[in-house]
Enzyme design. Structure first.
Site, mmCIF file in Angstrom:
data_model
loop_
_atom_site.group_PDB
_atom_site.id
_atom_site.type_symbol
_atom_site.label_atom_id
_atom_site.label_comp_id
_atom_site.label_asym_id
_atom_site.label_seq_id
_atom_site.Cartn_x
_atom_site.Cartn_y
_atom_site.Cartn_z
ATOM 1 C CB SER A 219 -4.181 -5.091 -4.049
ATOM 2 O OG SER A 219 -3.551 -4.234 -3.139
ATOM 3 N N GLY A 221 -0.141 -7.656 -4.089
ATOM 4 C CA GLY A 221 1.125 -7.503 -4.823
ATOM 5 C C GLY A 221 1.219 -8.523 -5.943
ATOM 6 N N GLY A 224 -1.569 -11.069 -6.860
ATOM 7 C CA GLY A 224 -2.879 -10.701 -7.427
ATOM 8 C C GLY A 224 -3.806 -10.053 -6.417
ATOM 9 N N GLY A 250 -0.799 0.114 -6.596
ATOM 10 C CA GLY A 250 -2.114 0.168 -5.944
ATOM 11 C C GLY A 250 -2.954 1.305 -6.532
ATOM 12 C CG ASP A 251 -1.534 5.187 -6.119
ATOM 13 O OD1 ASP A 251 -2.203 4.919 -5.106
ATOM 14 O OD2 ASP A 251 -0.416 5.725 -6.082
HETATM 15 P P1 ADP Z 1 -0.256 -1.314 -3.056
HETATM 16 O O1 ADP Z 1 0.632 -0.570 -4.029
HETATM 17 O O2 ADP Z 1 -1.476 -0.535 -2.676
HETATM 18 O O3 ADP Z 1 0.470 -1.920 -1.892
HETATM 19 P P2 ADP Z 1 -0.183 -3.902 -4.350
HETATM 20 O O4 ADP Z 1 1.286 -3.969 -4.090
HETATM 21 O O5 ADP Z 1 -1.020 -5.011 -3.820
HETATM 22 O O6 ADP Z 1 -0.847 -2.530 -3.898
HETATM 23 O O7 ADP Z 1 -0.354 -3.819 -5.950
HETATM 24 C C1 ADP Z 1 -1.571 -3.632 -6.577
HETATM 25 C C2 ADP Z 1 -1.657 -4.528 -7.795
HETATM 26 O O8 ADP Z 1 -0.583 -4.244 -8.722
HETATM 27 C C3 ADP Z 1 -1.525 -6.018 -7.506
HETATM 28 O O9 ADP Z 1 -2.779 -6.567 -7.130
HETATM 29 C C4 ADP Z 1 -0.995 -6.554 -8.832
HETATM 30 O O10 ADP Z 1 -2.034 -6.645 -9.798
HETATM 31 C C5 ADP Z 1 -0.057 -5.441 -9.297
HETATM 32 N N1 ADP Z 1 1.309 -5.672 -8.785
HETATM 33 C C6 ADP Z 1 1.910 -5.063 -7.745
HETATM 34 N N2 ADP Z 1 3.157 -5.567 -7.543
HETATM 35 C C7 ADP Z 1 3.343 -6.506 -8.495
HETATM 36 C C8 ADP Z 1 4.408 -7.408 -8.840
HETATM 37 N N3 ADP Z 1 5.553 -7.418 -8.147
HETATM 38 N N4 ADP Z 1 4.216 -8.256 -9.888
HETATM 39 C C9 ADP Z 1 3.078 -8.250 -10.578
HETATM 40 N N5 ADP Z 1 2.036 -7.436 -10.319
HETATM 41 C C10 ADP Z 1 2.160 -6.578 -9.291
#
Ligand code: ADP
Length: 307
Positions: A219, A221, A224, A250-251
């Site tokens: 993932s 953020g 995508g 992420g969860d």
């Molecule tokens: P983690 O919380 O494990 O670090 P991520 O930050 O990659 O995981 O977030 C997981 C998913 O949530 C991303 O792949 C995306 O789909 C969504 N997401 C997270 N942050 C954002 C953001 N700032 N804008 C849009 N979607 C987000």
């Protein structure tokens, strides 16, 4: 499943003053820990979910009560030591956290939990294992759970990091899915990656430690995700959205994937749903919650490309 849950306490303050008293009347206390976020989000999506793990003392009772009030099924193993608090102080645009290590689980309690897990897994098609292990659990504990789940054909989605993830990847029975973010992937491989060079990330997923894991979702953020399913690679692009609180996204991604899997969605729709769920969480003030209407809206705007 949450093997080290917590009561998440949040104190918003205009300014954090050191070495003196800070007062606030705006405290929120919620059932926390990554696994409980996953549980709540599956419940929000309308999935049939049961929360398990270990709970102790008055803090444990508080968490059990919150789940009851939310109408979420639960079967936890009671432990003697007190479940922890995790404190976040929100001040001047910063988030200062104080995280307790939490209780130590005894050998007897570990055995009791394993017995319960063996029973529960017979009724499950998908099992999510999230977060850290409380002290006292053996370091190969997730590996043991994955082996038990496999005997009942339940698919395990594993979301942990550091040593507990490394341990599992060295083991002989693999989880069905892992979901490292970029930082976790870097930690695993001891290499740095850039969003500008997705082919390097793709290449990295061919490393021997990942063989036999059906799904790896990296993932990214707001960018995508990049995913590997058996021999195929996918790039999932998401639209820009207004973000309120991305903690727990992420969860929520794990929750979306678990729900999609249980519902038998097609590969590309599975990916769209898990991204849409992560996005919808980022638009809520409360960690580990989604509005299913928002999930549906985002779902329609996500593009999945084979790369
Ligand atoms: P983690 O919380 O494990 O670090 P991520 O930050 O990659 O995981 O977030 C997981 C998913 O949530 C991303 O792949 C995306 O789909 C969504 N997401 C997270 N942050 C954002 C953001 N700032 N804008 C849009 N979607 C987000």
């Amino acid at each position: 499943m949450t093997m080290n849950p917590s009561i998440d306490i949040s104190y918003p303050l205009d300014t954090l003053r050191l070495d003196t008293v800070n007062r606030t009347d705006q405290v929120t206390k919620t059932a926390g820990g990554k696994g409980l976020n996953v549980t709540r989000v599956i419940h929000d999506l309308g999935g049939d979910v049961l929360a398990t793990g270990v709970l102790g003392g008055f803090h444990g009772a508080f968490i059990a009560d919150q789940l009851r009030q939310a109408g979420i099924k639960q079967e936890f193993t009671a432990i003697k030591e007190e479940t922890r608090d995790s404190i976040a102080i929100l001040h001047e645009g910063n988030q200062t956290e104080i995280l307790e290590a939490g209780p130590t689980v005894s050998e007897e309690e570990t055995a009791l939990f394993l017995k319960k897990f063996q029973e529960l897994v017979q009724r499950a098609t998908v099992v999510t294992l999230s977060g850290s292990l409380a002290k006292g659990f053996p370091s190969n504990f997730y590996q043991q759970l994955i082996e038990i789940a496999k005997t009942q054909n339940a698919k395990v989605l594993l979301d942990t990091s550091g040593e507990s993830l490394k341990q599992v990847l060295k083991g002989k029975t693999k989880p069905y899915l892992i979901k490292p973010n970029l930082e976790e992937l870097e930690g695993l491989l001891g290499k740095e990656f850039s969003l500008k060079d997705l082919s390097a990330i793709k290449e990295a997923l061919l490393a021997p430690i990942f063989t036999e894991i059906e799904w790896i979702v990296v993932s990214l953020g707001k960018a995508g995700a990049l995913a590997k399913h058996r021999e195929s690679f996918y790039r999932i692009e998401i639209p820009t959205i207004e973000v309120v609180n991305p903690v727990g996204s992420g969860d929520s991604t794990i929750a979306g994937f678990a729900y999609a899997l249980a519902e038998g969605l097609e590969t590309e729709d599975q990916l769209k749903l898990c991204m849409a769920t992560g996005m919808a969480n980022a638009q809520e003030r409360r960690t580990g919650h989604v509005d299913p209407a928002k999930v549906q809206t985002h779902f329609k705007k996500i593009a999945v490309k084979k790369i």
